[in-house]
Enzyme design. Structure first.
Site, PDB file in Angstrom:
ATOM      1  N   LYS A 285      22.612  40.727  50.185  1.00 13.38           N
ATOM      2  CA  LYS A 285      23.090  42.062  50.556  1.00 13.38           C
ATOM      3  C   LYS A 285      21.914  42.977  50.930  1.00 13.38           C
ATOM      4  O   LYS A 285      21.954  43.670  51.943  1.00 13.38           O
ATOM      5  CB  LYS A 285      23.900  42.675  49.409  1.00 13.38           C
ATOM      6  CG  LYS A 285      24.776  43.814  49.861  1.00 13.38           C
ATOM      7  CD  LYS A 285      25.523  44.462  48.726  1.00 13.38           C
ATOM      8  CE  LYS A 285      26.726  43.679  48.289  1.00 13.38           C
ATOM      9  NZ  LYS A 285      27.576  44.441  47.341  1.00 13.38           N
TER      10      LYS A 285
ATOM     11  N   LYS B 181      20.296  41.174  38.928  1.00 12.30           N
ATOM     12  CA  LYS B 181      21.522  41.617  38.251  1.00 12.30           C
ATOM     13  C   LYS B 181      21.287  41.555  36.753  1.00 12.30           C
ATOM     14  O   LYS B 181      20.428  40.800  36.282  1.00 12.30           O
ATOM     15  CB  LYS B 181      22.694  40.699  38.616  1.00 12.30           C
ATOM     16  CG  LYS B 181      24.040  41.383  38.528  1.00 12.30           C
ATOM     17  CD  LYS B 181      24.315  42.256  39.741  1.00 12.30           C
ATOM     18  CE  LYS B 181      25.604  43.012  39.634  1.00 12.30           C
ATOM     19  NZ  LYS B 181      25.915  43.709  40.893  1.00 12.30           N
TER      20      LYS B 181
HETATM   21  P1  NAD Z   1      37.467  50.370  40.145  1.00 13.62           P
HETATM   22  O1  NAD Z   1      37.604  49.770  38.801  1.00 13.62           O
HETATM   23  O2  NAD Z   1      37.130  51.810  40.290  1.00 13.62           O
HETATM   24  O3  NAD Z   1      38.841  50.144  40.963  1.00 13.62           O
HETATM   25  C1  NAD Z   1      39.474  48.909  41.081  1.00 13.62           C
HETATM   26  C2  NAD Z   1      40.904  49.171  41.515  1.00 13.62           C
HETATM   27  O4  NAD Z   1      41.571  47.931  41.761  1.00 13.62           O
HETATM   28  C3  NAD Z   1      41.747  49.901  40.463  1.00 13.62           C
HETATM   29  O5  NAD Z   1      42.565  50.857  41.107  1.00 13.62           O
HETATM   30  C4  NAD Z   1      42.608  48.785  39.872  1.00 13.62           C
HETATM   31  O6  NAD Z   1      43.841  49.254  39.351  1.00 13.62           O
HETATM   32  C5  NAD Z   1      42.838  47.962  41.116  1.00 13.62           C
HETATM   33  N1  NAD Z   1      43.277  46.605  40.846  1.00 13.62           N
HETATM   34  C6  NAD Z   1      42.931  45.784  39.832  1.00 13.62           C
HETATM   35  N2  NAD Z   1      43.610  44.631  39.929  1.00 13.62           N
HETATM   36  C7  NAD Z   1      44.380  44.731  41.045  1.00 13.62           C
HETATM   37  C8  NAD Z   1      45.278  43.879  41.695  1.00 13.62           C
HETATM   38  N3  NAD Z   1      45.567  42.671  41.216  1.00 13.62           N
HETATM   39  N4  NAD Z   1      45.878  44.315  42.823  1.00 13.62           N
HETATM   40  C9  NAD Z   1      45.616  45.535  43.312  1.00 13.62           C
HETATM   41  N5  NAD Z   1      44.778  46.390  42.744  1.00 13.62           N
HETATM   42  C10 NAD Z   1      44.164  45.991  41.628  1.00 13.62           C
HETATM   43  O7  NAD Z   1      36.444  49.438  40.917  1.00 13.62           O
HETATM   44  P2  NAD Z   1      35.623  49.782  42.235  1.00 13.62           P
HETATM   45  O8  NAD Z   1      34.310  50.302  41.849  1.00 13.62           O
HETATM   46  O9  NAD Z   1      36.481  50.537  43.184  1.00 13.62           O
HETATM   47  O10 NAD Z   1      35.384  48.291  42.780  1.00 13.62           O
HETATM   48  C11 NAD Z   1      36.372  47.590  43.524  1.00 13.62           C
HETATM   49  C12 NAD Z   1      35.731  46.426  44.238  1.00 13.62           C
HETATM   50  O11 NAD Z   1      34.699  46.913  45.083  1.00 13.62           O
HETATM   51  C13 NAD Z   1      35.066  45.396  43.303  1.00 13.62           C
HETATM   52  O12 NAD Z   1      35.162  44.119  43.892  1.00 13.62           O
HETATM   53  C14 NAD Z   1      33.634  45.842  43.305  1.00 13.62           C
HETATM   54  O13 NAD Z   1      32.745  44.777  42.983  1.00 13.62           O
HETATM   55  C15 NAD Z   1      33.494  46.268  44.748  1.00 13.62           C
HETATM   56  N6  NAD Z   1      32.345  47.155  44.946  1.00 13.62           N
HETATM   57  C16 NAD Z   1      32.341  48.408  44.405  1.00 13.62           C
HETATM   58  C17 NAD Z   1      31.231  49.211  44.591  1.00 13.62           C
HETATM   59  C18 NAD Z   1      31.196  50.630  44.050  1.00 13.62           C
HETATM   60  O14 NAD Z   1      30.196  51.303  44.291  1.00 13.62           O
HETATM   61  N7  NAD Z   1      32.220  51.107  43.382  1.00 13.62           N
HETATM   62  C19 NAD Z   1      30.127  48.744  45.311  1.00 13.62           C
HETATM   63  C20 NAD Z   1      30.169  47.459  45.852  1.00 13.62           C
HETATM   64  C21 NAD Z   1      31.294  46.671  45.661  1.00 13.62           C
END
Ligand code: NAD
Length: 425
Positions: A92, A104
Site C-alpha cells: 500500500k 503492523k
Molecule cells: P467501522 O468499524 O467504523 O465500520 C464498519 C461498518 O461495517 C459498520 O457499520 C458495521 O456495522 C458494518 N458491518 C459489519 N459487518 C457487516 C456486514 N456483514 N455487512 C454489512 N456491514 C457490516 O470500520 P471502518 O474503519 O469503516 O473500516 C471498514 C473497512 O475499511 C475495513 O475493512 C477496514 O480495514 C477498511 N479500512 C478502514 C480505514 C479507516 O481509516 N477507517 C482505512 C483503511 C481501510
C-alpha cells in the site's frame, strides 16, 4: 482474516511479478519480514489482579523508508495475522509512493471488556514493551481495528516519557491537540471519494446520473456515502451489520448518519423517525445490496464479501474497495470476465495512510496545515497515483488491481536495486 489477506496479497503479488523486472534478490527479501517482535504486557486491573496480554509488532520491509502501520486490539490478533497485515502495508505504501515500508502491530485482547483506565495501562504497557523497536525514523504507529485517536495519544505520550522529550512523529492518528493532522479522521473516505470521482469523470459519468450502493456504514462507508451524496451522486443503498436499506430515488444520507450516531444502529431508521418520513425505502439484506443493479458498489465493511458464490450475480459497473480484501482472487476473475471495473483497496482506501504521512511531515516540520491544505494535497496525491495505475492497466492490458501491484512492485524493485548488492545483516 490474516490467512486470507496473506494468501490474497501473495497471489496478487505473483500475478504482477510477470510484468515487473524484479530481481531474484528482491523477491527473496520480500518473502520474509525484516523483523518480528512478540512481547508480553502485564497490566494491573482495576480490581488489583494482574493480567498478562500478548502483543506483537512486525516490520515487514523498510527498503523505501521507515516502516509504518496500525496497531490492532482484537481477540483474534496473532503474530501470523500481524505479519500478513505488515506485508499488505508494504504494497500500500509503495503503491501510493509514500516514503515508508510496511509494518503492523497488535494485542490479543477484547478491548470492550476493559475499563478506560485498564485500556490506558495496556496501551502504555505496549509502548514500554516495543519502545526499542519503534521510532520516528524506524517504525511509526497508527490506529487500526478497535484503536483510535485517544489510544494513539496515550502511546505517543508514553514514548515521549521514555525518550524524555516530546516525539509526536512516532505515532499518527493522534488527537489534533497533541499534533494530529486535521482531516485524518475522514481521510480514508475522502481519498476513496477523490479516486471514484476522478475515474468516473474520466469516463464521462456525471454524479446525478450515477447510482451508488455502500456496504458498511462506519468510519469509511458512512463518510463516503455522505461525500458522494453531497456531490450529487444517488446513494440508493447502505448497510451495517444488522441489515440494509434501499430506495431507488436515493437515500437522505445526512439524516441516516445522524440517526446512526444517536442510536448506534442503522436498524433504528428502518421504520420510525424522520428518515422514514423523508424518503420511502425497502429493507433488504446485505447479500441483496451487493447484487443491486447500480452503477457503483463500494464495499466498506469486511473482507471476503465478493466471492465465487456471488460474483456472477454482481451487476454494478464499477467497484471501489474501501474495505481491505473485500474481493477474493477467484471472484476477481469472474468480475473481469463480466467487464466490471474493480478499483483495488491498496489504492482506494490509502487516503488514511496518506494523511498519516502528512501528519508525520507536519510533526517533523513543526508547521501545521489547514484542513484545506490537507485535502488539496490528498486530492492531488490520490489523482496522481490513480492516473499512473490507469496508464499501467491500459499499457499492459491488465486489471486495475494487477496494475496497482505492478506500480508498487516497480517502486520496490527500484529501491532494492538502488541499495546495491550488499546484504548488511
Ligand atoms: P467501522 O468499524 O467504523 O465500520 C464498519 C461498518 O461495517 C459498520 O457499520 C458495521 O456495522 C458494518 N458491518 C459489519 N459487518 C457487516 C456486514 N456483514 N455487512 C454489512 N456491514 C457490516 O470500520 P471502518 O474503519 O469503516 O473500516 C471498514 C473497512 O475499511 C475495513 O475493512 C477496514 O480495514 C477498511 N479500512 C478502514 C480505514 C479507516 O481509516 N477507517 C482505512 C483503511 C481501510
Amino acid at each position: 482474516m490474516s490467512h486470507s489477506l496473506f494468501t490474497e496479497a501473495s497471489q496478487r503479488f505473483n500475478k504482477a511479478l510477470q510484468y515487473v523486472d524484479l530481481s531474484q534478490d528482491a523477491i527473496a527479501r520480500l518473502t520474509y519480514p525484516k523483523a518480528s517482535l512478540s512481547v508480553s504486557i502485564p497490566v494491573r486491573m482495576d480490581d488489583g489482579t494482574l493480567n498478562v496480554y500478548q502483543g506483537y509488532r512486525v516490520r515487514y520491509d523498510d527498503t523505501r523508508g521507515p516502516t509504518k502501520g496500525g496497531v490492532r486490539f482484537h481477540p483474534h490478533v496473532s503474530l501470523d495475522e500481524v505479519q500478513s497485515l505488515a506485508f499488505w502495508m508494504t504494497f500500500k505504501c509503495a503503491a501510493l509512493g509514500l516514503p515508508f515500508g510496511g509494518a503492523k502491530g497488535g494485542i490479543t485482547v477484547n478491548p470492550k471488556q476493559l475499563s478506560s483506565s485498564e485500556l490506558e495501562r495496556l496501551s502504555r504497557g505496549y509502548v514500554n514493551a516495543i519502545a526499542d523497536f519503534i521510532g520516528p525514523d524506524v517504525d511509526i504507529l497508527a490506529p487500526d481495528v478497535y484503536t483510535n485517536a485517544i489510544i494513539m495519544g496515550w502511546m505517543m505520550e508514553q514514548y515521549s516519557i521514555i525518550r524524555r522529550k516530546s516525539v509526536p512523529s512516532v505515532v499518527t492518528g493522534k488527537p489534533v491537540v497533541m499534533g494530529g493532522s486535521l482531516g485524518r479522521n475522514t481521510a480514508t473516505a475522502m481519498g476513496a471519494f477523490y479516486v471514484m470521482n476522478h475515474v468516473l469523470a474520466l469516463q464521462g459519468r456525471v454524479p446525478h446520473k450515477t447510482s451508488l450502493a455502500v456496504q458498511g456504514f462506519g468510519n469509511a462507508g458512512a463518510v463516503l456515502a455522505e461525500l458522494a451524496s453531497k456531490a450529487g451522486y444517488k446513494v440508493v443503498a447502505v448497510s451495517d451489520s444488522k441489515g440494509a436499506i434501499y430506495a431507488a430515488q436515493g437515500l437522505d444520507i445526512p439524516s441516516i448518519r445522524q440517526f446512526k450516531e444517536s442510536s448506534r444502529d442503522l436498524k433504528a431508521v428502518y421504520c420510525k423517525g424522520t428518515v422514514c418520513d423523508v424518503v420511502e425505502h425497502d429493507v433488504i439484506t446485505n447479500a441483496e445490496l451487493l447484487e443491486l443493479d447500480v452503477d457503483v458498489l463500494a464495499p466498506a465493511a469486511l473482507e471476503n464479501q465478493i466471492t465465487v458464490e456471488n460474483a456472477d450475480r454482481i451487476q454494478a459497473r464499477y467497484i471501489f474497495e474501501l474495505a481491505n480484501g473485500p474481493t477474493t482472487p477467484e471472484a476477481d476473475d469472474i468480475l473481469d470476465e463480466k467487464g466490471i471495473q474493480v478499483f483495488p483497496d491498496i489504492l482506494v482506501n490509502a487516503g488514511g495512510v496518506t494523511v498519516s504521512y502528512f501528519e508525520w511531515v507536519q510533526n517533523r516540520g513543526g508547521f501545521y496545515w489547514t484542513l484545506q491544505d490537507v485535502n488539496q494535497r490528498l486530492h492531488d496525491k490520490m489523482v496522481e497515483e490513480t492516473n499512473q495505475i490507469l496508464a499501467i492497466a491500459h499499457d499492459s492490458a491488465v486489471s486495475h488491481r494487477t496494475a496497482a501491484y505492478i506500480h508498487a512492485l516497480t517502486r520496490l524493485g527500484k529501491a532494492f536495486n538502488a541499495q546495491g548488492l550488499s546484504v548488511e545483516y
